[in-house]
Design an enzyme around this catalytic site. Structure first.
Site, PDB file in Angstrom:
ATOM      1  N   GLU A   1      -6.502  -3.303   0.924  1.00 40.28           N
ATOM      2  CA  GLU A   1      -6.051  -3.629  -0.423  1.00 40.28           C
ATOM      3  C   GLU A   1      -4.531  -3.578  -0.513  1.00 40.28           C
ATOM      4  O   GLU A   1      -3.921  -2.559  -0.178  1.00 40.28           O
ATOM      5  CB  GLU A   1      -6.626  -2.630  -1.431  1.00 40.28           C
ATOM      6  CG  GLU A   1      -8.143  -2.539  -1.433  1.00 40.28           C
ATOM      7  CD  GLU A   1      -8.653  -1.387  -2.284  1.00 40.28           C
ATOM      8  OE1 GLU A   1      -9.857  -1.366  -2.564  1.00 40.28           O
ATOM      9  OE2 GLU A   1      -7.844  -0.512  -2.669  1.00 40.28           O
ATOM     10  N   CYS A   2      -3.930  -4.642  -0.966  1.00 44.40           N
ATOM     11  CA  CYS A   2      -2.506  -4.689  -1.284  1.00 44.40           C
ATOM     12  C   CYS A   2      -1.662  -4.164  -0.121  1.00 44.40           C
ATOM     13  O   CYS A   2      -1.523  -4.829   0.892  1.00 44.40           O
ATOM     14  CB  CYS A   2      -2.234  -3.931  -2.578  1.00 44.40           C
ATOM     15  SG  CYS A   2      -0.674  -4.391  -3.370  1.00 44.40           S
TER      16      CYS A   2
END
Length: 422
Positions: free
Chosen positions: A310-311
């Site tokens: 994620e990210c």
């Protein structure tokens, strides 16, 4: 709940200050934060010595929010919930707002009101807030940036006229202005924090705040750990990989951590590698120099290991990250380059949702970095909270699911039901 008519009123300063004050008084304080924010929760944890929990009615059902509050608050002397933005500000009118959390949990709300350059005019503002929604229990006010005793007396008259309790005030004070400028630091280590605690003790009726004693009838869930959950390996670091919901970690029975800046992960017995968000772009030298970690992750991914990135975790999996000082090699699992250069900064912010494999996922996106050059093809259409399509890609590579979106739940899904590809 400590809330406010708008952002910038001082609710963060007062919420953290009360957490620190009650902790110093020997109370067990359970902190909560309305909304998806990761950063405030980290400083709550520093102050209270226990993890802060996000309460969010977009990413979770009202019943689940009630379960969270009951589960994490069950052994605390006092629960302090810090609101977000203005009390009624949500993703769609007041949906997802602090007021919806207050209604869901039956919490009394104390408004922090910036009184600088205001006096009786605040009667109109407070009257509007009190009467706007009868199902929100706004029980009192703490005034911030009060100029004098005379000013406070005028403000108390406002409360008397409207029928609100005045729980005190904080004066105009240089230490408090500094606190607001340094919200990104551990202010518990700053001398100003003791000044804030002293000011609260002198000027806020904390005895009456404790007496509010919000009682709930929610019962803690007895099924908190996910049955047959995978063996989870998590990248965790104070800043590079720090955007993790505590509830997510607590749902797994078997979990190990490693620091990608200094340690190599042990992935031989891991079922799922979780690379959460954070600020890897601030620690590129350390991440690049830890070759052992990057090579271990590359090997795990290339051999079919299951990964959720994620990210910041997704950025770490990419070929490289570029900033204003140069280009830094990352894991090389994903064939993309990320730019963190100031000239390329662009804010992407908001709730996200998408359906994959028959399961709806919800989360939040917040970043300034961007893909440079080639961008991944999304395997699903991603939508914002209002159901409008956004161009955030969710993409796959082998058994990897990657995106800029921070997912709220990764355990109530089909991402690891069997050994088929994600």
């Amino acid at each position: 709940m400590i809330a406010a008519p708008s952002s910038g009123s001082g609710k963060t300063t007062i919420a953290r200050g009360l957490m620190a004050f009650f902790t110093e008084k020997g109370k067990s304080v359970q902190p909560f934060k309305c909304g998806p924010d990761y950063i405030d929760t980290k400083f709550h944890e520093i102050v209270c010595g226990r993890p802060s929990i996000n309460l969010d009615t977009f990413m979770a059902s009202p019943h689940h929010v009630q379960e969270l509050f009951a589960h994490y608050g069950k052994d605390a002397d006092v629960c302090v919930v810090e609101g977000m933005m203005g009390l009624f500000d949500g993703y769609d009118r007041d949906l997802g707002s602090s007021s919806e959390i207050a209604r869901t949990l039956g919490l009394p709300v104390v408004l922090v009101v910036d009184a600088k350059r205001s006096a009786y005019s605040l009667a109109a503002l407070l009257s509007g807030f009190v009467h706007f929604r009868k199902d929100v229990n706004i029980c009192g006010v703490i005034f911030n940036r009060v100029g004098s005793k005379r000013h406070l007396n005028m403000l108390r008259q406002v409360c008397d006229e409207i029928g609100l309790d005045c729980y005190g005030m904080l004066p105009n004070h240089p230490d408090l202005e500094q606190d607001s400028r340094y919200l990104g630091l551990d202010f518990s280590d700053m001398p100003e924090s003791q000044s804030l605690i002293s000011l609260l003790e002198e000027n806020v009726d904390w005895h009456r705040l404790l007496a509010l004693g919000a009682e709930t009838t929610f019962q803690p869930t007895t099924r908190w750990k996910t049955k047959n959950s995978p063996r989870l390996v998590v990248a965790r670091n104070k800043e590079s990989f720090s955007f993790i919901y505590q509830e997510l970690l607590d749902a797994f029975q078997n979990i190990t951590f490693f620091d990608p800046e200094t340690e190599a992960p042990s992935l031989e017995d891991g079922d799922l590698l979780y690379l959460p968000g954070g600020y890897p772009e601030k620690h590129l030298d350390a991440l690049t120099e830890n070759v052992a970690a990057r090579e271990a992750i590359l090997l795990f991914a290339e051999q079919g290991g299951r990964v959720i990135a994620e990210c910041g975790g997704m950025m770490y999996l990419c070929k490289s990250i570029i900033d204003d000082t140069g280009e830094y090699r990352m894991c090389g699992v994903l064939p993309y380059t990320i730019t963190a250069r100031k000239a390329d900064r662009k804010l992407s912010l908001g709730y996200r949702r998408f359906t994959l494999g028959g399961t709806e996922y919800r989360g939040h996106e917040f970043h300034y970095t961007q893909f440079l050059g080639e961008t991944p093809q999304s395997v699903v259409q991603v939508y914002n909270a209002k159901g409008e399509p956004v161009d955030t890609p969710v993409f796959r590579h082998k058994n990897i699911l990657a995106s800029y979106t921070h997912l709220y739940h990764i355990y109530e899904t089909n991402l690891y039901e069997d050994r088929r590809e994600i």
